[in-house]
Design an enzyme around this catalytic site. Sequence first.
Site, PDB file in Angstrom:
ATOM      1  N   PRO A  16       0.851  -1.197   0.000  1.00 56.65           N
ATOM      2  CA  PRO A  16       0.000   0.000   0.000  1.00 56.65           C
ATOM      3  C   PRO A  16       0.880   1.238   0.000  1.00 56.65           C
ATOM      4  O   PRO A  16       1.760   1.375   0.847  1.00 56.65           O
ATOM      5  CB  PRO A  16      -0.791  -0.125   1.310  1.00 56.65           C
ATOM      6  CG  PRO A  16       0.020  -1.036   2.174  1.00 56.65           C
ATOM      7  CD  PRO A  16       0.778  -1.944   1.263  1.00 56.65           C
ATOM      8  N   MET A  17       0.654   2.122  -0.964  1.00 53.31           N
ATOM      9  CA  MET A  17       1.493   3.321  -1.094  1.00 53.31           C
ATOM     10  C   MET A  17       0.604   4.533  -1.323  1.00 53.31           C
ATOM     11  O   MET A  17      -0.139   4.591  -2.309  1.00 53.31           O
ATOM     12  CB  MET A  17       2.494   3.152  -2.245  1.00 53.31           C
ATOM     13  CG  MET A  17       3.550   2.092  -1.984  1.00 53.31           C
ATOM     14  SD  MET A  17       4.643   1.791  -3.406  1.00 53.31           S
ATOM     15  CE  MET A  17       3.581   0.768  -4.446  1.00 53.31           C
ATOM     16  N   MET A  18       0.700   5.493  -0.414  1.00 52.40           N
ATOM     17  CA  MET A  18      -0.136   6.689  -0.495  1.00 52.40           C
ATOM     18  C   MET A  18       0.105   7.424  -1.807  1.00 52.40           C
ATOM     19  O   MET A  18       1.246   7.598  -2.243  1.00 52.40           O
ATOM     20  CB  MET A  18       0.153   7.630   0.679  1.00 52.40           C
ATOM     21  CG  MET A  18      -0.242   7.063   2.036  1.00 52.40           C
ATOM     22  SD  MET A  18      -2.004   6.698   2.183  1.00 52.40           S
ATOM     23  CE  MET A  18      -2.687   8.354   2.127  1.00 52.40           C
ATOM     24  N   GLN A  69      -6.363  -1.439   3.392  1.00 53.49           N
ATOM     25  CA  GLN A  69      -5.537  -1.096   4.545  1.00 53.49           C
ATOM     26  C   GLN A  69      -6.161   0.075   5.297  1.00 53.49           C
ATOM     27  O   GLN A  69      -6.455   1.116   4.702  1.00 53.49           O
ATOM     28  CB  GLN A  69      -4.103  -0.733   4.169  1.00 53.49           C
ATOM     29  CG  GLN A  69      -3.254  -0.544   5.427  1.00 53.49           C
ATOM     30  CD  GLN A  69      -1.841  -0.090   5.179  1.00 53.49           C
ATOM     31  OE1 GLN A  69      -1.610   1.018   4.713  1.00 53.49           O
ATOM     32  NE2 GLN A  69      -0.874  -0.952   5.489  1.00 53.49           N
ATOM     33  N   CYS A  99       3.286   3.167   9.174  1.00 48.24           N
ATOM     34  CA  CYS A  99       3.482   4.471   8.544  1.00 48.24           C
ATOM     35  C   CYS A  99       4.028   5.481   9.544  1.00 48.24           C
ATOM     36  O   CYS A  99       3.486   5.643  10.639  1.00 48.24           O
ATOM     37  CB  CYS A  99       2.158   4.970   7.980  1.00 48.24           C
ATOM     38  SG  CYS A  99       2.300   6.559   7.130  1.00 48.24           S
ATOM     39  N   GLY A 211      10.423  -4.152   2.229  1.00 47.39           N
ATOM     40  CA  GLY A 211      11.475  -3.157   2.409  1.00 47.39           C
ATOM     41  C   GLY A 211      12.668  -3.397   1.521  1.00 47.39           C
ATOM     42  O   GLY A 211      13.414  -4.354   1.725  1.00 47.39           O
ATOM     43  N   GLY A 212      12.852  -2.544   0.507  1.00 51.68           N
ATOM     44  CA  GLY A 212      14.056  -2.579  -0.309  1.00 51.68           C
ATOM     45  C   GLY A 212      14.158  -3.711  -1.307  1.00 51.68           C
ATOM     46  O   GLY A 212      15.185  -3.853  -1.971  1.00 51.68           O
ATOM     47  N   GLY A 233       7.179  -2.730  -3.015  1.00 51.17           N
ATOM     48  CA  GLY A 233       6.544  -1.428  -3.149  1.00 51.17           C
ATOM     49  C   GLY A 233       6.981  -0.668  -4.373  1.00 51.17           C
ATOM     50  O   GLY A 233       6.468  -0.856  -5.468  1.00 51.17           O
TER      51      GLY A 233
END
Length: 335
Positions: A16-18, A69, A99, A211-212, A233
Amino acid sequence: MTHPDLSKSARLSVAPMMDWTDRHCRYLHRLLSRGTLLYTEMVTAPALVRGGALHLLDYSPEEHPVALQLGGSDPAELAKAAKLGADVGYDEINLNVGCPSDRVQSGTFGAVLMRQPDLVADCVAAMQDAVDVEVTVKCRIGVDDQEPEKILPQFLETVATRGITRFTIHARKAWLQGLSPKENRDIPPLDYPLVHRMKAQFPELHLSINGGIATLDEALLHLEAGLDGVMIGRAAYHNPSDILVEADTRIYGTDHQITSQDAVRAMLPYIESHLSSGGRLHQVTRHMLGLFAGRPGARLWRRVLSEGASKAGAGPELVLDALSHVENAALAVGE
């Protein structure tokens, strides 16, 4: 409505990415991969329950399997928000405990909740009582001066006592003071081995790592080492073809594969429907800019869409024009 068992789908998910993983982005990603689990942007429980912003729950049926989410810290309010999401058909409700933004901190939710595992446990228990779909948690390995080796297993154990069996762990601390949200995605060091140790310590839990991670090769290494899932992401957003086009064959063992060019053409009816309902072209095409990253014609593809999609009257013909540059460039190099 019958919901799928997401344990297999969660072998690969898009984070999930704003401002990024909105419904248009998810529709594109679903064209590229049938198996990958997709997540909404974080939606705050107060926005749904107090603000009545139910349009934030809009999605296309084609997006399944898709998870909502939520952000929040009030068990009763989260329960109401979770029910709203489940009632419109989301396959999973996920609680954001990762977040680090100022807005999230001021609302006492997101990563700051790593300090309050008992409250998180109360929240997910209330959510589970309200819905008949799976409730999950996305968290960090710790915040600020916490020692992840100590607090992460305590956090997992406390929350799991309420029946939560699936967690996604962003393998970085969040620094709530001194780092911006953007810096929190890059500066705190990654600790993949800690997440792998958590799987060894809690074999009954379904643990995904985040992450990464930038390639499917990296994702497969984590899966082969024993983790249940990998969440990607920014790489999935900026270079969706390399991540998602091959995901169904390499992660899920199916024969579904679509070319980026075919995905563009498959987006055209969706774009026409969006425009006919009053939408603008750039609202969709901004998520398509990375489709040909690293390939001949990619620069012209991005330029045509970036410069033209926000203009009044821009429509599917602009997308086809941009695509023609990619196809001509591919012919020129013999692809």
